[in-house]
Design a protein around this motif. Sequence first.
Motif, PDB file in Angstrom:
ATOM      1  N   LEU A 112      -6.571   1.807  -2.335  1.00 10.59           N
ATOM      2  CA  LEU A 112      -6.974   2.372  -3.628  1.00 10.59           C
ATOM      3  C   LEU A 112      -5.757   2.988  -4.324  1.00 10.59           C
ATOM      4  O   LEU A 112      -5.589   2.867  -5.538  1.00 10.59           O
ATOM      5  N   ILE A 114      -2.572   2.110  -3.863  1.00 16.66           N
ATOM      6  CA  ILE A 114      -1.687   1.019  -4.281  1.00 16.66           C
ATOM      7  C   ILE A 114      -2.200   0.362  -5.549  1.00 16.66           C
ATOM      8  O   ILE A 114      -1.435   0.059  -6.464  1.00 16.66           O
ATOM      9  N   ALA A 115      -3.521   0.155  -5.610  1.00 13.80           N
ATOM     10  CA  ALA A 115      -4.098  -0.545  -6.758  1.00 13.80           C
ATOM     11  C   ALA A 115      -3.968   0.275  -8.034  1.00 13.80           C
ATOM     12  O   ALA A 115      -3.991  -0.274  -9.127  1.00 13.80           O
ATOM     13  N   SER A 116      -3.833   1.614  -7.912  1.00 18.12           N
ATOM     14  CA  SER A 116      -3.749   2.403  -9.137  1.00 18.12           C
ATOM     15  C   SER A 116      -2.332   2.911  -9.416  1.00 18.12           C
ATOM     16  O   SER A 116      -2.121   3.580 -10.415  1.00 18.12           O
TER      17      SER A 116
END
Lengths: 195, 195
Positions: A112, A114-116
């Motif tokens: 989460l 990394i994705a943001s």
Amino acid sequence: MPAPDPARRSERSRLAVLRATRELVTEVGYAGLSIEAIAARAGVGKQTIYRWWRSKGAVVFDAILALSEGSEGAVTLPDTGDIEADLKVVLRATVAEFADPAFEAPIRALNLEIASDPELAAEYRKRLAAPVDEAKKARLRSAQQAGQIRADADLDLALELLYAPLYQRWLLRSAPLTPEYADALVEHVLRALRP
Amino acid sequence: MPAPDPARRSERSRLAVLRATRELVTEVGYAGLSIEAIAARAGVGKQTIYRWWRSKGAVVFDAILALSEGSEGAVTLPDTGDIEADLKVVLRATVAEFADPAFEAPIRALNLEIASDPELAAEYRKRLAAPVDEAKKARLRSAQQAGQIRADADLDLALELLYAPLYQRWLLRSAPLTPEYADALVEHVLRALRP
């Protein structure tokens, strides 16, 4: 009698922080995790944590990296000469890891983050994903040399075909992850890669 | 002269909230988004929002769903009779969507919510993912009937092989998403599915 060793004490604190982070993220999730709680669990001051890490995300990141530290530099895939059997072993192990709450909760929290955060994503790729992908590609290359995979196959795409469906099922909880699924995935992808 | 229509006013407010949510999540990201800011941008009271939605995640979720509301019930894939050409058109369009900030920011926010909330994930699957997957599978079934895909192919796995690599590249920003990548993905996956 030896003098006290500040470097050793400092390393003990660092490891305690990383362990506390993994435990807490498993218990309360990433959103519920706080630097205060990590410091209390690890028995260190908050300032100690802020001195070493710029954010909660950075601590979680290092806590995950530490999980694989023992095996650092030693990431290799099994090579029995049979690419299908070897990939099934590896993908079944990945499925089992994702089913283990002690492993999956911190990994979910990391994903989460990394994705943001594009900056963290780049660091993750460099420090963790790239070396592991290299090891996986080495096994695919040996299968190429054995004539089990096409010589002109795109190995980066091959890795994505093998791992992304499993990753997506896990991340979005869209369908069950089973050993049979791991096998079916390997069989389909090898059909795409065979000479 | 007609009486004031509360239902119509209420629908106008709802649409304003959803539009404000999409705009703000694009401008400030999911973490920076607040119910206060949505209410201010939409010109409604905070209580109006809390009456209709249980959380920030729920508003973002409906804001995304509303994006595809116009096309509801009408999700179909092109069918020219050439499965390879049709899938390339569809996957190139998906790549283009992911490159569009107005689209990608709310979708990214939604995916982070889904990944951390199993209940929301189940709702997402039921309301959004399942109908779209059905439409995609209908196109694969017509390719099966045309003898372009094996009769015993696992269509759920086929969809994952087509979309998960693209999804993972986008979510983790692990490599560029290009039209050429979309084409290579289709070619590899069809090789796994052909009779």
